[in-house]
Design a protein around this motif. Sequence first.
Motif, PDB file in Angstrom:
ATOM      1  N   VAL A 201     -23.366 -14.528 -17.963  1.00 26.61           N
ATOM      2  CA  VAL A 201     -23.617 -14.671 -16.527  1.00 26.61           C
ATOM      3  C   VAL A 201     -24.747 -13.753 -16.089  1.00 26.61           C
ATOM      4  N   PHE A 202     -24.749 -12.546 -16.629  1.00 26.46           N
ATOM      5  CA  PHE A 202     -25.777 -11.568 -16.272  1.00 26.46           C
ATOM      6  C   PHE A 202     -26.633 -11.286 -17.510  1.00 26.46           C
ATOM      7  N   GLY A 203     -27.849 -11.839 -17.523  1.00 28.31           N
ATOM      8  CA  GLY A 203     -28.742 -11.642 -18.663  1.00 28.31           C
ATOM      9  C   GLY A 203     -29.609 -10.415 -18.547  1.00 28.31           C
ATOM     10  N   HIS A 204     -29.463  -9.677 -17.470  1.00 30.24           N
ATOM     11  CA  HIS A 204     -30.227  -8.453 -17.255  1.00 30.24           C
ATOM     12  C   HIS A 204     -29.398  -7.568 -16.346  1.00 30.24           C
ATOM     13  N   MET A 205     -29.736  -6.280 -16.305  1.00 28.24           N
ATOM     14  CA  MET A 205     -28.990  -5.380 -15.438  1.00 28.24           C
ATOM     15  C   MET A 205     -29.246  -5.668 -13.959  1.00 28.24           C
ATOM     16  N   VAL A 206     -30.426  -6.196 -13.662  1.00 30.46           N
ATOM     17  CA  VAL A 206     -30.770  -6.517 -12.283  1.00 30.46           C
ATOM     18  C   VAL A 206     -30.949  -8.023 -12.186  1.00 30.46           C
ATOM     19  N   VAL A 207     -29.997  -8.700 -11.566  1.00 31.69           N
ATOM     20  CA  VAL A 207     -29.994 -10.155 -11.443  1.00 31.69           C
ATOM     21  C   VAL A 207     -29.887 -10.517  -9.965  1.00 31.69           C
ATOM     22  N   PRO A 208     -30.734 -11.439  -9.479  1.00 34.36           N
ATOM     23  CA  PRO A 208     -30.644 -11.827  -8.061  1.00 34.36           C
ATOM     24  C   PRO A 208     -29.241 -12.313  -7.698  1.00 34.36           C
ATOM     25  N   ALA A 209     -28.809 -11.963  -6.503  1.00 33.35           N
ATOM     26  CA  ALA A 209     -27.462 -12.339  -6.062  1.00 33.35           C
ATOM     27  C   ALA A 209     -27.379 -13.840  -5.818  1.00 33.35           C
ATOM     28  N   SER A 210     -26.215 -14.399  -6.138  1.00 34.62           N
ATOM     29  CA  SER A 210     -25.888 -15.780  -5.793  1.00 34.62           C
ATOM     30  C   SER A 210     -24.445 -15.754  -5.311  1.00 34.62           C
ATOM     31  N   PRO A 211     -24.011 -16.767  -4.576  1.00 34.47           N
ATOM     32  CA  PRO A 211     -22.629 -16.733  -4.066  1.00 34.47           C
ATOM     33  C   PRO A 211     -21.600 -16.538  -5.174  1.00 34.47           C
ATOM     34  N   GLU A 212     -21.768 -17.259  -6.297  1.00 32.70           N
ATOM     35  CA  GLU A 212     -20.788 -17.149  -7.384  1.00 32.70           C
ATOM     36  C   GLU A 212     -20.838 -15.764  -8.036  1.00 32.70           C
ATOM     37  N   ARG A 213     -22.040 -15.289  -8.338  1.00 33.65           N
ATOM     38  CA  ARG A 213     -22.142 -13.985  -8.999  1.00 33.65           C
ATOM     39  C   ARG A 213     -21.604 -12.870  -8.102  1.00 33.65           C
ATOM     40  N   SER A 214     -21.963 -12.906  -6.847  1.00 36.81           N
ATOM     41  CA  SER A 214     -21.497 -11.862  -5.930  1.00 36.81           C
ATOM     42  C   SER A 214     -19.978 -11.867  -5.818  1.00 36.81           C
ATOM     43  N   LEU A 215     -19.390 -13.049  -5.736  1.00 46.47           N
ATOM     44  CA  LEU A 215     -17.940 -13.160  -5.614  1.00 46.47           C
ATOM     45  C   LEU A 215     -17.252 -12.636  -6.869  1.00 46.47           C
ATOM     46  N   LEU A 216     -17.753 -13.023  -8.041  1.00 47.41           N
ATOM     47  CA  LEU A 216     -17.126 -12.587  -9.284  1.00 47.41           C
ATOM     48  C   LEU A 216     -17.316 -11.093  -9.519  1.00 47.41           C
ATOM     49  N   ALA A 217     -18.472 -10.549  -9.142  1.00 49.67           N
ATOM     50  CA  ALA A 217     -18.692  -9.110  -9.299  1.00 49.67           C
ATOM     51  C   ALA A 217     -17.690  -8.320  -8.466  1.00 49.67           C
ATOM     52  N   ALA A 218     -17.336  -8.851  -7.312  1.00 51.62           N
ATOM     53  CA  ALA A 218     -16.432  -8.133  -6.412  1.00 51.62           C
ATOM     54  C   ALA A 218     -14.962  -8.424  -6.678  1.00 51.62           C
ATOM     55  N   ARG A 219     -14.620  -9.676  -7.125  1.00 52.60           N
ATOM     56  CA  ARG A 219     -13.200 -10.049  -7.129  1.00 52.60           C
ATOM     57  C   ARG A 219     -12.801 -10.894  -8.331  1.00 52.60           C
ATOM     58  N   PHE A 220     -13.462 -10.766  -9.448  1.00 53.46           N
ATOM     59  CA  PHE A 220     -13.100 -11.584 -10.602  1.00 53.46           C
ATOM     60  C   PHE A 220     -11.630 -11.442 -10.956  1.00 53.46           C
ATOM     61  N   LYS A 221     -11.054 -10.264 -10.799  1.00 56.62           N
ATOM     62  CA  LYS A 221      -9.663 -10.018 -11.193  1.00 56.62           C
ATOM     63  C   LYS A 221      -8.669 -10.891 -10.422  1.00 56.62           C
ATOM     64  N   ASP A 222      -9.125 -11.512  -9.348  1.00 52.44           N
ATOM     65  CA  ASP A 222      -8.240 -12.357  -8.535  1.00 52.44           C
ATOM     66  C   ASP A 222      -8.362 -13.836  -8.891  1.00 52.44           C
ATOM     67  N   PHE A 223      -8.935 -14.147 -10.080  1.00 56.36           N
ATOM     68  CA  PHE A 223      -9.230 -15.558 -10.356  1.00 56.36           C
ATOM     69  C   PHE A 223      -7.976 -16.436 -10.456  1.00 56.36           C
ATOM     70  N   THR A 224      -6.817 -15.859 -10.772  1.00 49.66           N
ATOM     71  CA  THR A 224      -5.601 -16.684 -10.871  1.00 49.66           C
ATOM     72  C   THR A 224      -4.918 -16.874  -9.531  1.00 49.66           C
ATOM     73  N   THR A 225      -5.308 -16.085  -8.528  1.00 50.35           N
ATOM     74  CA  THR A 225      -4.634 -16.163  -7.230  1.00 50.35           C
ATOM     75  C   THR A 225      -5.556 -16.611  -6.104  1.00 50.35           C
ATOM     76  N   ASP A 226      -6.856 -16.501  -6.298  1.00 52.05           N
ATOM     77  CA  ASP A 226      -7.807 -16.870  -5.241  1.00 52.05           C
ATOM     78  C   ASP A 226      -8.551 -18.138  -5.663  1.00 52.05           C
ATOM     79  N   PRO A 227      -8.331 -19.263  -4.965  1.00 53.50           N
ATOM     80  CA  PRO A 227      -8.995 -20.522  -5.348  1.00 53.50           C
ATOM     81  C   PRO A 227     -10.521 -20.429  -5.357  1.00 53.50           C
ATOM     82  N   ALA A 228     -11.091 -19.632  -4.453  1.00 49.94           N
ATOM     83  CA  ALA A 228     -12.549 -19.517  -4.397  1.00 49.94           C
ATOM     84  C   ALA A 228     -13.083 -18.846  -5.662  1.00 49.94           C
ATOM     85  N   VAL A 229     -12.388 -17.793  -6.098  1.00 52.06           N
ATOM     86  CA  VAL A 229     -12.805 -17.109  -7.326  1.00 52.06           C
ATOM     87  C   VAL A 229     -12.623 -18.034  -8.518  1.00 52.06           C
ATOM     88  N   CYS A 230     -11.521 -18.765  -8.539  1.00 49.87           N
ATOM     89  CA  CYS A 230     -11.268 -19.713  -9.629  1.00 49.87           C
ATOM     90  C   CYS A 230     -12.355 -20.776  -9.687  1.00 49.87           C
TER      91      CYS A 230
END
Length: 665
Positions: free
Chosen positions: A576-605
Amino acid sequence: MLSEWFSMLGPIALAALVVTVPGLAAALAGGIRFDVAIGLAPALSLGILAIADAAASFLGMQWGLPVIVVGTLAVAVLNAAVGLGCRRASHRWPHLLAPDLRTGRRLPWTNAVVLVLAMLGGAYVVAAGIGAPGAINQTFDAPFHVNAISIVAQTHSATPSTVSSASGGTAFYPPLFHAVAGLLVIVTGISPIVAANIVALVIAGVMWPLSIALLVSAVVGPSRFGFAVAMLGSVLISVFPVLLLLFGVLWPNALSISVVPAVIALIAMALGLVRSRRVPLPLVLVAGLVVMPGLYYAHPGAAFVVIAIAVPMVVAAEAALLARRLPSRQGRTRVLVLIALTVVAGVVFWRALDYVPGLASVRRFQWPAQASPSAALGEVLTLASPLNPDLWIYGLLVVLGVIAVARTRSWWLAGAHVLLAGLAILAIAYDTDLSQTLTGFWYNDPFRIMAPLAVTAVPLAAFGALAWRDSWANWLARHPVSGPEPVARVLRSQAAVASVVVGLIIVVLVPGTSGLGRISRALSGSYAGAGDQLVSDPERTLYESLASRAPANATIIGNPWSGEVYAGVLSGHRVVFGHMVVPASPERSLLAARFKDFTTDPAVCAAVKKLDIGIVVEDSHLFWADRDNRTRSYPGLTDLSGVPGLTPIGSGGTAKAWKVGACRS
């Protein structure tokens, strides 16, 4: 570990052929002599590769050897037509269309031997510094370049946007380094990591020696002694290519700077600043047109290096023209008009640079001053930096060379070196508007600006050594040597003096602290990690094991300041991240902040499913953790042990990997 490089001779040979044969074939087709054609080969090859890459993108063709062959044939046919026209019309305009061979000679066998030794020396320095072909470069930008090579190989596309996509961007990024390395992966099946290291070795061991040899022979002349001193310097002056290979890492910059000497030789031929024009002027102009896209696609920073060096060259050419036309009033007026037009064109070009969008952000980049002006002067004089060893003996020869050429037709070379040195001092020691304005073309970065010093330093060192030899020989002539006449005659000969000078240089350099070993050790720090590694050996084993443990077509996610940026190329999966500095996108920003909630949050899933994430990795050791706050911008990818839906599949060193389970979106 050097023995491991012998197993890579096939890919190394392929890389060397790709960056020389296209240009050599095109030059020979135009009737250019082999000794000149081989020096032009790397620069022309980059131009042909750039043209082929752009044409393939436009025509919807895949990147590969067939495209390069077609590009080579097209340029060769063009050169052949121009060369034929020059030969047929040379009797009418011999000054422009016929090469001047009166003072030019074919490459002597001694020079050929010296050139081969310089190529082997450059390759040795890089091979010894890297260690093994599969060694991982542990610097900031290396993961981006390696991931870009992987994408080129997977997609068979080497366009600027394809390369840029490795960091999630769409803007232009110079693709030629990745195009050559990606071609090696496509043809030979080696890993992107090995391919990057091989191209670095070819830059130092093939492209740079051939290019600088052409400049030296064109500017210094046929002196075998001067050529030997210059080629020895091309290996031992570590501001290039080693400095760019250990800092950054700046592989594309190194690729572009490696051919700058040949471009400068072309300009010198076009402006009549060499002892003999060995290439007809129309062929010089065609070669220049071919080379320009190559510089742009290799790295545009090299184009600004060429412009900086060309400034004193144009001044020298117009001054010489004015001196020749001075007696004629009409001729003098024409030259003055030409000078005025040149000044106007220069001002317009300078102003136009303010309206280049992609260049604006580069010129605004500010590196803080790193040393005092006196320390900066010392670095420039000794051809050193805080990252690479000094070379005071060659620095002395360069100073002697500046003095020696100051009153000759080659004074522009001294002017170019002083100009580059001044830019380096501004970048190293000053935080002023002037420094930013003049050095912003290279990110105001001292290391990027120090590297081109080698382009002018190598031929100047040859001039300095020649001046040293001649002064010594003159002294011996004024002070007769006692003893048998045959012995005295040998001691008075220039060959004997030259041998002593070269011997002294070798005695000072090789056993001392500025020898090949120290240069290689400086480069090895980029692969050892210098105390801050991206991937340790145990972690590498873990990531390589994901090739068989991860689901097919699974994407890997993790904090990019950990080994995640290398996990993809080591396992054969996407990240997902091919470099240390990657432009933000809705999916990347969401996963960076809340990936651990992927089984409980439909948006993260939903984001997990959209990016096909099958593996998540975590490393408790983060690159630059104590230097950059961005390392802590991924709370959703931290403390993953015990997170529902994750199944542990392995660990190594400070890293762990989990398989990502199913979820509902």
